[in-house]
Design a protein around this motif. Structure first.
Motif, PDB file in Angstrom:
ATOM      1  N   ALA A   1     -10.841  19.993  11.743  1.00 32.79           N
ATOM      2  CA  ALA A   1     -11.459  18.680  12.019  1.00 32.79           C
ATOM      3  C   ALA A   1     -11.256  17.638  10.906  1.00 32.79           C
ATOM      4  N   PRO A   2     -11.518  17.980   9.627  1.00 28.31           N
ATOM      5  CA  PRO A   2     -11.340  16.935   8.601  1.00 28.31           C
ATOM      6  C   PRO A   2      -9.891  16.455   8.494  1.00 28.31           C
ATOM      7  N   PHE A   3      -8.947  17.278   8.925  1.00 26.31           N
ATOM      8  CA  PHE A   3      -7.529  16.899   8.859  1.00 26.31           C
ATOM      9  C   PHE A   3      -7.235  15.805   9.884  1.00 26.31           C
ATOM     10  N   VAL A   4      -7.864  15.928  11.059  1.00 24.44           N
ATOM     11  CA  VAL A   4      -7.665  14.901  12.078  1.00 24.44           C
ATOM     12  C   VAL A   4      -8.370  13.608  11.639  1.00 24.44           C
ATOM     13  N   THR A   5      -9.585  13.750  11.099  1.00 23.91           N
ATOM     14  CA  THR A   5     -10.345  12.556  10.706  1.00 23.91           C
ATOM     15  C   THR A   5      -9.593  11.775   9.631  1.00 23.91           C
ATOM     16  N   THR A   6      -9.210  12.452   8.560  1.00 21.80           N
ATOM     17  CA  THR A   6      -8.564  11.708   7.465  1.00 21.80           C
ATOM     18  C   THR A   6      -7.101  11.401   7.767  1.00 21.80           C
ATOM     19  N   ASN A   7      -6.349  12.409   8.169  1.00 20.15           N
ATOM     20  CA  ASN A   7      -4.894  12.211   8.244  1.00 20.15           C
ATOM     21  C   ASN A   7      -4.481  11.349   9.433  1.00 20.15           C
ATOM     22  N   VAL A   8      -5.204  11.494  10.559  1.00 19.96           N
ATOM     23  CA  VAL A   8      -4.829  10.710  11.747  1.00 19.96           C
ATOM     24  C   VAL A   8      -5.650   9.411  11.810  1.00 19.96           C
ATOM     25  N   LEU A   9      -6.978   9.566  11.932  1.00 19.58           N
ATOM     26  CA  LEU A   9      -7.812   8.358  12.084  1.00 19.58           C
ATOM     27  C   LEU A   9      -7.783   7.516  10.809  1.00 19.58           C
ATOM     28  N   GLY A  10      -7.763   8.178   9.653  1.00 15.67           N
ATOM     29  CA  GLY A  10      -7.725   7.445   8.385  1.00 15.67           C
ATOM     30  C   GLY A  10      -6.440   6.635   8.264  1.00 15.67           C
ATOM     31  N   THR A  11      -5.316   7.225   8.613  1.00 14.94           N
ATOM     32  CA  THR A  11      -4.038   6.494   8.527  1.00 14.94           C
ATOM     33  C   THR A  11      -4.047   5.318   9.501  1.00 14.94           C
ATOM     34  N   GLN A  12      -4.552   5.560  10.715  1.00 13.66           N
ATOM     35  CA  GLN A  12      -4.594   4.475  11.713  1.00 13.66           C
ATOM     36  C   GLN A  12      -5.470   3.330  11.207  1.00 13.66           C
ATOM     37  N   ASN A  13      -6.611   3.671  10.617  1.00 10.83           N
ATOM     38  CA  ASN A  13      -7.513   2.626  10.099  1.00 10.83           C
ATOM     39  C   ASN A  13      -6.826   1.829   8.978  1.00 10.83           C
ATOM     40  N   LEU A  14      -6.175   2.560   8.094  1.00 16.25           N
ATOM     41  CA  LEU A  14      -5.507   1.894   6.970  1.00 16.25           C
ATOM     42  C   LEU A  14      -4.392   0.960   7.460  1.00 16.25           C
ATOM     43  N   LEU A  15      -3.634   1.417   8.453  1.00 16.50           N
ATOM     44  CA  LEU A  15      -2.564   0.579   9.012  1.00 16.50           C
ATOM     45  C   LEU A  15      -3.166  -0.692   9.625  1.00 16.50           C
ATOM     46  N   THR A  16      -4.262  -0.536  10.369  1.00 18.59           N
ATOM     47  CA  THR A  16      -4.898  -1.685  11.019  1.00 18.59           C
ATOM     48  C   THR A  16      -5.396  -2.688   9.983  1.00 18.59           C
ATOM     49  N   MET A  17      -6.102  -2.169   8.965  1.00 16.58           N
ATOM     50  CA  MET A  17      -6.683  -3.052   7.949  1.00 16.58           C
ATOM     51  C   MET A  17      -5.576  -3.731   7.124  1.00 16.58           C
ATOM     52  N   ALA A  18      -4.530  -2.988   6.846  1.00 17.54           N
ATOM     53  CA  ALA A  18      -3.420  -3.539   6.062  1.00 17.54           C
ATOM     54  C   ALA A  18      -2.742  -4.664   6.841  1.00 17.54           C
ATOM     55  N   ARG A  19      -2.571  -4.434   8.120  1.00 22.34           N
ATOM     56  CA  ARG A  19      -1.923  -5.443   8.964  1.00 22.34           C
ATOM     57  C   ARG A  19      -2.768  -6.707   9.023  1.00 22.34           C
TER      58      ARG A  19
ATOM     59  N   ILE B   1       0.866  -1.193   0.000  1.00 23.97           N
ATOM     60  CA  ILE B   1       0.000   0.000   0.000  1.00 23.97           C
ATOM     61  C   ILE B   1       0.895   1.233   0.000  1.00 23.97           C
ATOM     62  N   VAL B   2       0.525   2.219  -0.825  1.00 23.88           N
ATOM     63  CA  VAL B   2       1.165   3.536  -0.751  1.00 23.88           C
ATOM     64  C   VAL B   2       0.065   4.532  -0.399  1.00 23.88           C
ATOM     65  N   ASN B   3       0.219   5.171   0.742  1.00 22.83           N
ATOM     66  CA  ASN B   3      -0.851   6.027   1.271  1.00 22.83           C
ATOM     67  C   ASN B   3      -0.588   7.508   0.992  1.00 22.83           C
ATOM     68  N   PHE B   4      -1.235   8.020  -0.066  1.00 23.42           N
ATOM     69  CA  PHE B   4      -1.173   9.456  -0.362  1.00 23.42           C
ATOM     70  C   PHE B   4      -2.401  10.190   0.189  1.00 23.42           C
ATOM     71  N   ALA B   5      -3.501   9.453   0.470  1.00 28.17           N
ATOM     72  CA  ALA B   5      -4.779  10.120   0.790  1.00 28.17           C
ATOM     73  C   ALA B   5      -4.619  11.014   2.005  1.00 28.17           C
ATOM     74  N   ALA B   6      -5.040  12.264   1.864  1.00 25.53           N
ATOM     75  CA  ALA B   6      -4.946  13.203   2.981  1.00 25.53           C
ATOM     76  C   ALA B   6      -5.699  14.473   2.631  1.00 25.53           C
ATOM     77  N   GLU B   7      -6.042  15.207   3.669  1.00 26.82           N
ATOM     78  CA  GLU B   7      -6.380  16.619   3.504  1.00 26.82           C
ATOM     79  C   GLU B   7      -5.043  17.341   3.511  1.00 26.82           C
ATOM     80  N   THR B   8      -4.828  18.231   2.529  1.00 32.61           N
ATOM     81  CA  THR B   8      -3.445  18.688   2.307  1.00 32.61           C
ATOM     82  C   THR B   8      -3.217  20.200   2.314  1.00 32.61           C
ATOM     83  N   HIS B   9      -4.286  21.001   2.344  1.00 34.73           N
ATOM     84  CA  HIS B   9      -4.030  22.435   2.174  1.00 34.73           C
ATOM     85  C   HIS B   9      -3.957  23.142   3.538  1.00 34.73           C
TER      86      HIS B   9
END
Ligand code: NAD
Ligand code: DAU
Length: 341
Positions: free
Chosen positions: A98-116, A81-89
């Motif tokens: 708020a959307p930065f925490v949801t996607t960049n923090v919780l989203g990354t954590q979810n992706l790591l968990t699911m990938a594992r 997996i290569v994770n580019f997805a983020a709120e970026t501006h």
């Protein structure tokens, strides 16, 4: 190799998928993207036409949605997996963190968990130089040993994601590498960022809003060089490590804007100084000696050549520039720049 690329309809993710299909015949790509205001499936039209349904698959989903990510990983087993997805501006993160925490923090954590749990063998998390904070004019460049000291809600959310990636390596032995890159420019960049925004405004002789004194410095890198760095990290990076990437091109914002005006044949009288961005980082500069040594990375573009190519791309792709315009884009731009006058 079968790869899940997240955020593949955004600027760098779509360039990375183009890079993969240009350079690697053996790749299958699953592109997972939520299609926020910054995502545009048109960025990949040619790949969709050539390879859709056999070597290229698109899945509209949110990286923070456990069921969606689980379903996609079951339907499309991948090696990496290569994770580019983020709120970026950065400016949007100042307006609404708020959307930065949801996607960049919780989203990354979810992706790591699911990938594992899906047994994914390699994970590259794409981060940014902004996690290091900023530099004074004479400070040495950022290395991977520089402490993290983010300034904006955006960079704080990226730093939190980096910490989670390290934790998944240390705690679970999950094979994650982190890439930290400086400011990208090139085709398909959304026109809220400095270079495409200045192109868009200058093309219609509109004023160009330069924040503060215009002397903030960024270390510019062509997006293809960044994509090359990300791919080298995927192939050769040591799990648990972060790698810096830069373009050897420190320029003040005024230098960048003046060079663009000259490429476009427009007058410098279009430059307008506006109220500064709160917490505006003064200078970024990347020491990428470790990536050179361990991965064989070296940027190929000079800034002058890369910027000229990029301006030519935007000139030749006026329809693309129009296609990204949306109500959400106009609303943010009106509010943000209305407050800067
Ligand atoms: P971008 O804003 O152009 O694209 C982001 C993409 O992610 C969009 O397609 C969007 O639809 C998608 N997305 C957003 N939230 C999502 C979610 N919850 N689930 C799935 N998809 C979602 O961003 P970019 O400039 O291409 O940046 C890509 C990555 O590179 C980011 O992680 C960013 O932090 C990092 N980065 C960017 C730069 C730069 O100069 N642009 C430099 C260094 C690092
Ligand atoms: O350094 C990497 C980062 O580069 C990425 O992690 C971010 O996702 C990406 O957005 C970018 O962040 P910056 O804040 O550096 O990029 P931006 O294009 O927004 O601004 C570049 C510089 O130009 C910055 O000093 C602010 C200034 N600027 C920007 C805009 C949009 C202006 O002076 N006027 C503007 O209208």
């Amino acid at each position: 190799m079968r790869l899940l690329v997240t955020g593949g309809c955004g600027f760098i993710g779509s360039n990375y998928i183009h890079y993969l299909f240009r350079n690697h015949e053996d790749v299958t790509v699953i592109n997972l993207d939520k299609l926020t205001y910054a995502g545009n499936p048109l960025n990949l039209e040619s790949i969709e036409k050539a390879h859709g349904g056999t070597r290229y698959f698109f899945e509209k989903a949110d990286i923070a949605d456990p069921e969606a990510v689980r379903r996609i990983l079951e339907a499309h087993p991948v090696d990496a997996i290569v994770n580019f997805a983020a709120e970026t501006h950065v400016d949007r993160s100042i307006n609404d963190p708020a959307p930065f925490v949801t996607t960049n923090v919780l989203g990354t954590q979810n992706l790591l968990t699911m990938a594992r749990s899906a047994g994914v063998e390699r994970f590259v998390h794409v981060s940014t130089d902004e996690v290091y904070g900023d530099l004074g004019p004479d400070d040495p460049r950022f290395t991977e040993a520089t402490p993290l000291k983010p300034s904006s809600p955006y960079s704080a959310s990226k730093a939190a994601a980096d910490m989670l990636a390290y934790a998944y390596y240390r705690t679970y032995g999950f094979p994650v590498c982190i890439t930290r890159c400086s400011n990208n420019y090139g085709p398909y960049q959304f026109p809220e960022k400095l270079i495409p925004l200045m192109f868009r405004l200058a093309s219609t002789d509109a004023p160009l809003p330069v924040y503060g004194d215009g002397m903030n410095v960024r270390d510019w890198i062509h997006v293809d060089d960044h994509c090359h760095g990300v791919h080298l990290t995927l192939l050769k990076g040591t799990p648990g490590k972060a790698y810096n990437f830069g373009g050897n091109a420190e320029r003040t914002n005024m230098d960048v804007v003046r060079t663009m005006l000259s490429l476009l044949g427009k007058p410098e009288s279009l430059i307008t100084y506006v109220k500064d961005r709160p917490g505006h980082d003064r200078r970024y500069a990347m020491d990428y000696a470790m990536a050179r040594r361990e991965l064989g990375y070296e940027p190929r573009y000079t800034f002058e050549q890369g910027l000229a190519d990029t301006v030519a791309w935007y000139q030749a792709n006026g329809a693309w520039m129009e296609s990204v315009e949306s109500g959400a884009y106009r609303e943010f731009m009106n509010t943000w720049y209305g407050d800067r006058r």
